[in-house]
Motif scaffolding. Sequence first.
Motif, short mmCIF file in Angstrom:
data_model
loop_
_atom_site.label_atom_id
_atom_site.label_comp_id
_atom_site.label_asym_id
_atom_site.label_seq_id
_atom_site.Cartn_x
_atom_site.Cartn_y
_atom_site.Cartn_z
N LEU B 31 -7.87 30.91 -32.85
CA LEU B 31 -7.95 31.02 -34.47
C LEU B 31 -8.58 32.44 -34.61
CD1 LEU B 31 -9.09 27.73 -35.58
CD2 LEU B 31 -7.21 28.79 -36.45
N ARG B 32 -9.38 33.01 -33.64
CA ARG B 32 -10.15 34.26 -33.85
C ARG B 32 -9.12 35.31 -33.68
NH1 ARG B 32 -15.50 33.16 -31.33
NH2 ARG B 32 -14.21 33.54 -29.54
N LEU B 33 -8.29 35.08 -32.73
CA LEU B 33 -6.99 36.16 -32.33
C LEU B 33 -6.38 36.31 -34.12
CD1 LEU B 33 -5.74 35.51 -29.21
CD2 LEU B 33 -7.21 37.52 -29.65
N LEU B 34 -6.06 35.03 -34.47
CA LEU B 34 -5.17 35.10 -35.66
C LEU B 34 -5.74 35.53 -36.81
CD1 LEU B 34 -3.39 31.85 -35.45
CD2 LEU B 34 -2.40 33.98 -35.19
N ALA B 35 -6.99 35.42 -37.01
CA ALA B 35 -7.93 35.52 -38.38
C ALA B 35 -7.69 36.85 -39.05
CB ALA B 35 -9.38 35.43 -38.10
N PRO B 36 -7.69 38.08 -38.42
CA PRO B 36 -7.70 39.43 -39.23
C PRO B 36 -6.41 39.50 -39.89
CG PRO B 36 -8.68 39.63 -36.96
CD PRO B 36 -8.15 38.38 -37.13
N SER B 37 -5.28 39.51 -39.06
CA SER B 37 -3.80 39.54 -39.72
C SER B 37 -3.61 38.45 -40.66
CB SER B 37 -2.77 39.60 -38.61
OG SER B 37 -2.66 38.51 -37.90
N SER B 38 -3.91 37.20 -40.48
CA SER B 38 -3.75 36.19 -41.18
C SER B 38 -4.46 36.49 -42.65
CB SER B 38 -3.99 34.83 -40.57
OG SER B 38 -3.31 34.63 -39.24
N LEU B 114 6.09 36.67 -35.23
CA LEU B 114 5.19 37.64 -34.57
C LEU B 114 3.94 37.02 -34.18
CD1 LEU B 114 4.94 40.60 -37.05
CD2 LEU B 114 5.61 40.81 -34.78
N VAL B 115 3.18 36.30 -34.72
CA VAL B 115 2.10 35.45 -34.34
C VAL B 115 2.13 34.38 -33.26
CG1 VAL B 115 0.76 35.77 -36.40
CG2 VAL B 115 2.21 33.70 -36.29
N ALA B 116 3.58 33.78 -33.41
CA ALA B 116 3.76 32.63 -32.42
C ALA B 116 4.23 33.16 -30.97
CB ALA B 116 4.86 31.85 -32.61
N THR B 117 4.72 34.44 -31.01
CA THR B 117 5.01 35.01 -29.71
C THR B 117 3.83 35.59 -29.17
OG1 THR B 117 5.92 36.98 -31.07
CG2 THR B 117 7.47 35.53 -30.12
N ARG B 118 2.79 36.09 -30.04
CA ARG B 118 1.73 36.79 -29.66
C ARG B 118 0.75 35.52 -28.61
NH1 ARG B 118 -3.51 39.16 -32.57
NH2 ARG B 118 -4.72 39.86 -30.83
N LEU B 119 0.53 34.67 -29.56
CA LEU B 119 -0.13 33.36 -28.99
C LEU B 119 0.44 32.87 -27.82
CD1 LEU B 119 -2.02 31.66 -31.71
CD2 LEU B 119 -2.69 33.65 -30.77
N GLY B 120 1.79 32.87 -27.94
CA GLY B 120 2.47 31.92 -27.00
C GLY B 120 2.79 32.79 -25.63
N ARG B 121 3.03 34.08 -25.85
CA ARG B 121 3.06 34.79 -24.39
C ARG B 121 2.44 36.07 -24.37
NH1 ARG B 121 7.85 33.72 -21.14
NH2 ARG B 121 7.37 35.11 -19.27
N GLY B 122 2.00 36.76 -25.58
CA GLY B 122 1.09 37.95 -25.42
C GLY B 122 -0.14 37.99 -24.30
N ASP B 123 -0.74 36.93 -24.28
CA ASP B 123 -1.97 36.99 -23.32
C ASP B 123 -1.18 36.78 -22.13
OD1 ASP B 123 -3.97 37.62 -24.86
OD2 ASP B 123 -4.87 35.47 -25.02
N LEU B 142 -2.64 25.07 -23.19
CA LEU B 142 -2.65 26.16 -23.87
C LEU B 142 -1.75 26.29 -24.92
CD1 LEU B 142 -4.71 28.13 -22.36
CD2 LEU B 142 -2.33 29.48 -21.37
N LEU B 143 -0.29 26.07 -24.69
CA LEU B 143 0.62 26.40 -25.72
C LEU B 143 0.05 25.37 -27.17
CD1 LEU B 143 2.88 27.72 -26.68
CD2 LEU B 143 4.51 25.83 -26.01
N GLY B 144 -0.39 24.17 -26.76
CA GLY B 144 -0.54 23.07 -27.83
C GLY B 144 -1.83 23.85 -28.55
N SER B 145 -2.76 24.51 -27.87
CA SER B 145 -4.01 25.21 -28.71
C SER B 145 -3.14 26.28 -29.58
CB SER B 145 -4.82 25.43 -27.68
OG SER B 145 -5.58 26.67 -28.33
N ALA B 146 -2.48 27.19 -29.04
CA ALA B 146 -1.56 27.92 -29.98
C ALA B 146 -0.96 27.25 -31.12
CB ALA B 146 -0.74 28.91 -29.20
N ILE B 147 -0.26 26.47 -31.04
CA ILE B 147 0.46 25.72 -32.01
C ILE B 147 -0.44 25.27 -33.03
CG2 ILE B 147 2.15 23.74 -32.63
CD1 ILE B 147 3.51 24.49 -30.07
N ALA B 148 -1.51 24.65 -32.43
CA ALA B 148 -2.54 23.85 -33.28
C ALA B 148 -3.31 24.94 -34.23
CB ALA B 148 -3.65 23.21 -32.65
N ALA B 149 -3.39 26.18 -33.66
CA ALA B 149 -3.89 27.20 -34.57
C ALA B 149 -3.04 27.69 -35.58
CB ALA B 149 -4.56 28.58 -33.70
#
Lengths: 300, 550
Positions: B31-38, B114-123, B142-149
Amino acid sequence: MAENNEVLRFDNVTKRFGETIALDSLSMTLERGEVVGLLGPNGAGKTTALRILLGLIKPTEGQATVYGFDTWLQPVQVHQRLAYVPSEFNVWPNLTGGQILDLLGALYGGYDPDIREQYIERFNFDPNKKGRTYSKGNRQKIALIAALMTRADLLVMDEPTAGLDPLLEQEFQTVLREAKSRGQTILLSSHVLSEVEVACDRVAILRNGRLVEYGTLQDLRHLSARTVEATYRGDPPDFADVTGVEDVVFENGHVRLQVTGSTDPLIKAMAKSEITGIQVREPTLEELFHSYYGEEPVDG
Amino acid sequence: MASRDATFEQTGAVATMTPLAVWFRLLRHHLRLLAPSSIVWILLLTGSAAFVAGFWVDNFPTEEDRISLAQSVEGNPAFEAMFGKGISLETIEGFTMWRAGGPLIPAIAIWGLLVATRLGRGDEDKGHDELLLGGVLSRQALLGSAIAALAIVISIYTLLTGLTLVGVSEITTAGGWRYAFATGVGFAFFATLGALLVQITPNRSIALRIGLGLIGLAIGVRILSVLETMPSWLPWTTPFGWFSEVGPPGDGSDVPFLLFSLGTVLFGVGALTLSGRRELHGSMLLQESESAHHTRPYDSLWVHETRQTLPAFIGFGAVGLLLSAIFALVTNDFVEFIDEFPAFADALRGFGLDDPSDPSAFIGLIVSLMVLVVTLYAAGHVASMRDDEASGRLATLLTLPLERSRWLVVNTLVGLGAVVIISLLIGLGSLVGSAITGTMLDPGDALRAGLNLIPIAVLFIGLAILIFGLYPPLTAPLIYIVMLTTYLVVMMDAFLDMPGWIIALSPFEHLALVPGEAANLTVSALFLLIGIAGGIVGFLAFRSRDLRMD
């Protein structure tokens, strides 16, 4: 102009980043054909010194020259005689290893393809893979081959064996010896102290941006404490007022101590007792390094 | 020692955490990763929808105005091509869904991807996931957390949009929430598509390219489906066609909600299933070719820089060519519409078009919309120079006998060459599109329309180089913010009623609608002059500054 055999000169070079002094009045030179090791822990200023040498950043004060050319003002002339191996080589993900070598060789101004093939074989490197598929070790091989195939007069290497397996590290030592025998000058920044000890003629030790020691290993050893171990019969020798002696430990007819400077007072003191055996050991580079840094980590 | 004790306590606490507690920590991290752009996206999207609803109230105050609007626009292929199918435009709910949702849903799709590929594969691509997976969490967790976010973000978006529309506009509660849910479920569809794509491709970059390609294709099919010759089921083959069918409560279709939801569940479950089966850094379907023997020479800076920009150039060039061609297919319909509604023609004269009923006027409008394709490529080209510097690849080149100035000049010229070709492709697309439907546009007009885009692209290249030279870390963020803000200012002018001087600051405001009107040579010269001046200052700054690597 450069004097005779002088290849590289740091002349009172200081670099500040805001309030931080990354390099403080560094002065040192390298002679033709020398292999010099650059040592220091994190934040010592090694990377800053190398970046200044490569003309990537500008000294705040002082001047760095390579073959008499100012590294900041005349980078192209400097780079015509220099090849660099970075510690972390980021490749172009969409190019093959071969294409990257093509590009770097062409921009250097040319190279001998046979020499390139020779190093590709020696480092067991596959040049037909895409950059993004190479491991860290393989990326490092590209940087090494690109630098070595140019036969540049000066090789600047920053942790060149990072990621290489032990067999290739050994091959790298051989390559270094060959380069030295061809008259190439090498500045080697490394954390592998054994590598520096074997390969280097001189060692420069940086601390907090300052050059704290620069000389041959022999010089540094003379300046540093040597370890003396002796066995005796009867009363133990008295080292209470002997100049240069410290850390004396007696144990069952055996004494171990450190001596700095001349050994004459020590020998005279020992002569007053019945010494049955004596051994003097020079410090290793690692011990020298730790004597300058104490408990600080040996890192880049 | 206080700090050492604190570290010890923290380490001890982590060691005793349950897997669920660790998972919640990870969710917080995502969520912290997503916050600024979201925050930016949500404000922009919610604000745009509210402005459109307000615009309808202000500009169509009477029942007569509203019916006239619906009659003139509904079923007109030109408007349907641009904004999608209009349903019940005489209502604020129908108008908002069409005029706000139509243009915004592609942006929402790109955001989701953009956000899904970033959380799902960027890291994972950066090697961070090895650290995360070294603990108690599985890759599925890990992916479940990304989808929940992502689900939390889209819930916030839906809630804010629904509340804003219902609260500040005259839209009905049902209408406001219908809009919010339709766009929200659209986001979920494309986000889970992104999560699935990163499982079947070797890395994020390839997943992103495939996803953007699919979005482009889906938009193209949606636009093509407005042509009379196309079968009536064609809109149902694309998610953007589904969105067009949503309409206001009572008059639209509820089937799109079902389709978006089904797709979201299928993609999400598929992504979670595949994530547990594939290897780290691996791919379930597509494999990247490891072996690539090369025979062509790769031995000059020109070849190298051209090769590096080629994927972006092909992408932007294809989008420019295809979209301008597809839009131009409805030139005839636009001309007929103008003939029927003189009031609209008068409004277009206000933009400087002498004869809005001439096909060239519509082509001028299309090409001016396409300017963003050229300027985005231009900004991206300079941003990639900064990327080379940050990654250390530029340092590798500059430790060779290569002057900084030569590298920058070659790179800039390659970018300018690509800008010229993309601009001409946009002109060519409009020529081809209009010719297909029997409107013969003068090839010289199409050429002039394309060339007219070059000065503004030069302006943005120059400004980007200026930032790159003076303060490189800000190159990409600043140039994109300046470009998108100035573009949006012009687009939102009708809704915001901003002071004239603010609108005048935007370079897009001064872009002549060539060939509908004559090129403004003074403005073009000014753009070129500012661009070149900015470029020169940036060039001088770059030559005398330290390289800044990450």
